[in-house]
Each structure stands twice: as structure tokens, then as C-alpha cells.
Design a protein around this motif. Structure first.
Motif, PDB file in Angstrom:
ATOM      1  N   SER A  11       0.811  -1.222   0.000  1.00 47.75           N
ATOM      2  CA  SER A  11       0.000   0.000   0.000  1.00 47.75           C
ATOM      3  C   SER A  11       0.842   1.269   0.000  1.00 47.75           C
ATOM      4  O   SER A  11       0.338   2.342   0.325  1.00 47.75           O
ATOM      5  CB  SER A  11      -0.940  -0.011   1.212  1.00 47.75           C
ATOM      6  OG  SER A  11      -1.936  -0.995   1.077  1.00 47.75           O
TER       7      SER A  11
ATOM      8  N   CYS B 216      -0.318   4.204  -2.488  1.00 48.83           N
ATOM      9  CA  CYS B 216      -1.525   4.957  -2.155  1.00 48.83           C
ATOM     10  C   CYS B 216      -1.450   5.595  -0.776  1.00 48.83           C
ATOM     11  O   CYS B 216      -2.360   6.330  -0.378  1.00 48.83           O
ATOM     12  CB  CYS B 216      -2.780   4.103  -2.309  1.00 48.83           C
ATOM     13  SG  CYS B 216      -2.779   2.527  -1.434  1.00 48.83           S
TER      14      CYS B 216
ATOM     15  N   CYS C  18      -4.698   0.586   2.071  1.00 49.53           N
ATOM     16  CA  CYS C  18      -5.425   1.277   1.007  1.00 49.53           C
ATOM     17  C   CYS C  18      -5.459   0.482  -0.290  1.00 49.53           C
ATOM     18  O   CYS C  18      -6.309   0.729  -1.153  1.00 49.53           O
ATOM     19  CB  CYS C  18      -4.844   2.668   0.762  1.00 49.53           C
ATOM     20  SG  CYS C  18      -3.081   2.693   0.391  1.00 49.53           S
TER      21      CYS C  18
END
Length: 282
Positions: A181, A184, A189
Motif C-alpha cells: 500500500s 496509495c 489502502c
């Protein structure tokens, strides 16, 4: 990189003889139905060699428990190319339960509401890594297929694949090398795991894929604050705090994907980001 000739598949096709309602005519063979075997894990032989476990003092993002650096030597052994998939685990879960009655896992429908993401068992994500399995379940699965969980040292030897850089691909984080993640910017996320791969940028120089990212991977080693020390096990042989390695889809901090980073599972975070792979020793 190890050549394709080192790739190993082991497994035996399963035949089931179907009896008819009447007696077979003389000279005719009984009807045979072929049951497709569960695809065996694909593995690679890792070469014998030596390496320094842990990180140097100046490595960016280094934690104090990544030292002191310890030189270790290994004979060759096999490791699964990918984390164990949900499909592979589901096919053997009854054997896992028989071998380890205390093993725990969660299906997609049983995913606790407070956990980020979803558990992959009994979902359409059959080619994703199995997650939401505890350490006992992971160990039992490896034993069922004739393997074992890797030690923490074996895992780091494997992820490095003869490299000495912070990440197996170099000194700087590269988003295309992992399922995480980071791009992001916040925990979880990405949304969940991704299907395993067998080639491409997520595979290191020894042909091992998703060693960093997608799911953390259980090891057989109990946590100690200093490398080179053996943690005491419970009477059952279960480490009190088993180490997992590699980082997962949940993580957005680049340093967690480094080859030397050591992780521990915390109950409040759940196990949607934790899976495993097996080793096979001669």
C-alpha cells in the motif's frame, strides 16, 4: 538466476475405481474415473552458500533487532516459488485439521469486522495467497505435503538471493516489485491481496516470487531481540512469538519490505496480511 531445469514438481495422480451396480463382464476392464490431483507446489532448489543475516548499521529504516549481523552457511534446499494459495490450502484443510487439531483459520465469511481486507478461503480468490491462518495451521500444512516452515535465517537467505542491498532488487523501494500500500499512502489502502505470480518483477534472482509484499510469511523461528540467539519454545514446540517476514498488502511503509526486516503478528491487526510458504530439505 536458477535455470528452469531446477524447477521441481512432485505429485502422484490419484485414480479411483468405480464399481458398477452389476458384475463386470468377463474380459472387460472396470470403469476408471480419473480424479484430478491437487497441483503440487512448484519449488526451486536454492544453492548452498554463505550470507550475513541482518542489516548494516547505516541502512535506512533499520530496526535495532536486525543485528548483530550474523554469518551463516546453508546446504542447498528447496523453497516454494509462491506463497501457498487459498486453493491449495482448501484442498488439504481436513488433513491439516487431523494433523493439528488446535490449528485455526478463518474463511471469507468468517472475516472479523475489525480486520482490514478479507480472508481468502472459500472465496473466488482461489489463486491469491491463503491468509488468515495461524502459525499452527501453516506448520501443519507444510508437514502434510512433506515440508516444513522455513527458519527465519533460511527465509532471509532466500529473499536476498545473493544480494546485500536493503531490498532484494536494490537500495531504494520500487512499487512494482511488491504488492503493498506504499503507492496509495495509507495502511491497507490497496484493498487486499493479489493473485500469486510465477514470473516478472515480483520474483527475485532465484525465481522466488512475492518474497516481499502480498502477505507476510510465517517462519519456524521464535522472536529474540538479538540475531543469533535461540528463543525458547513452548512444550509443544510452538514459538511464543513466531517471526514472520516480507511485508504485506496492508503495509504502506517502504522499510517494512526490506530483506532484513523482522515482523510479529499482533491480534488487533488480524491475519488478513499473513500467509506462508514451505521449504523442503534433502
Amino acid at each position: 538466476m536458477i535455470s528452469a531445469s531446477f524447477r521441481v514438481r512432485s505429485g502422484v495422480a490419484l485414480l479411483v475405481f468405480m464399481a458398477g451396480c452389476g458384475t463386470a463382464k468377463e474380459g472387460t476392464a472396470p470403469r476408471v474415473a480419473r480424479v484430478e490431483p491437487v497441483p503440487p507446489p512448484e519449488s526451486v532448489w536454492l544453492p548452498a552458500g554463505r550470507f550475513e543475516m541482518g542489516s548494516p548499521a547505516g541502512e535506512l529504516g533499520r530496526d535495532v533487532d536486525e543485528g548483530p549481523r550474523t554469518e551463516l552457511a546453508f546446504e542447498r534446499f528447496q523453497m516454494d516459488v509462491t506463497p501457498v494459495t487459498a486453493r491449495a490450502f482448501a484442498a488439504r484443510r481436513e488433513q491439516v485439521r487431523a494433523k493439528e487439531p488446535q490449528a485455526r483459520w478463518w474463511t471469507d465469511a468468517e472475516t472479523p469486522a475489525e480486520w482490514l481486507g478479507r480472508c481468502n478461503l472459500d472465496s473466488e480468490r482461489t489463486d491469491h495467497p491463503v491468509n488468515c491462518v495461524d502459525w499452527r495451521a501453516a506448520r501443519a500444512y507444510c508437514e502434510v505435503i512433506g515440508g516444513e516452515l522455513p527458519t527465519e535465517a533460511e527465509w532471509e537467505y532466500a529473499v536476498r538471493a545473493s544480494t546485500t542491498s536493503a531490498f532484494w532488487w536494490g537500495e531504494s523501494f520500487e512499487a512494482e516489485q511488491v504488492v503493498g500500500s506504499v503507492s496509495c499512502g495509507s495502511r491497507g489502502c490497496l484493498g487486499g491481496t493479489a493473485p500469486v505470480v510465477h514470473a516478472g518483477p515480483r520474483c527475485n534472482g532465484w525465481g522466488l516470487c512475492d518474497m516481499a509484499g502480498n502477505v507476510w510469511q510465517w517462519t519456524a523461528t521464535g522472536y529474540q531481540e538479538r540475531l543469533g540467539e535461540d528463543a525458547p519454545s513452548e512444550a509443544s514446540g510452538v514459538p511464543e512469538k513466531p517471526v514472520h517476514r516480507g511485508g504485506s498488502w496492508l503495509n504502506h511503509i517502504p522499510s517494512l519490505f526490506r530483506s532484513a526486516h523482522r515482523g510479529l503478528a499482533y491480534p488487533k491487526n488480524g491475519l488478513t496480511g499473513v500467509g506462508f510458504r514451505c521449504v523442503h530439505r534433502p
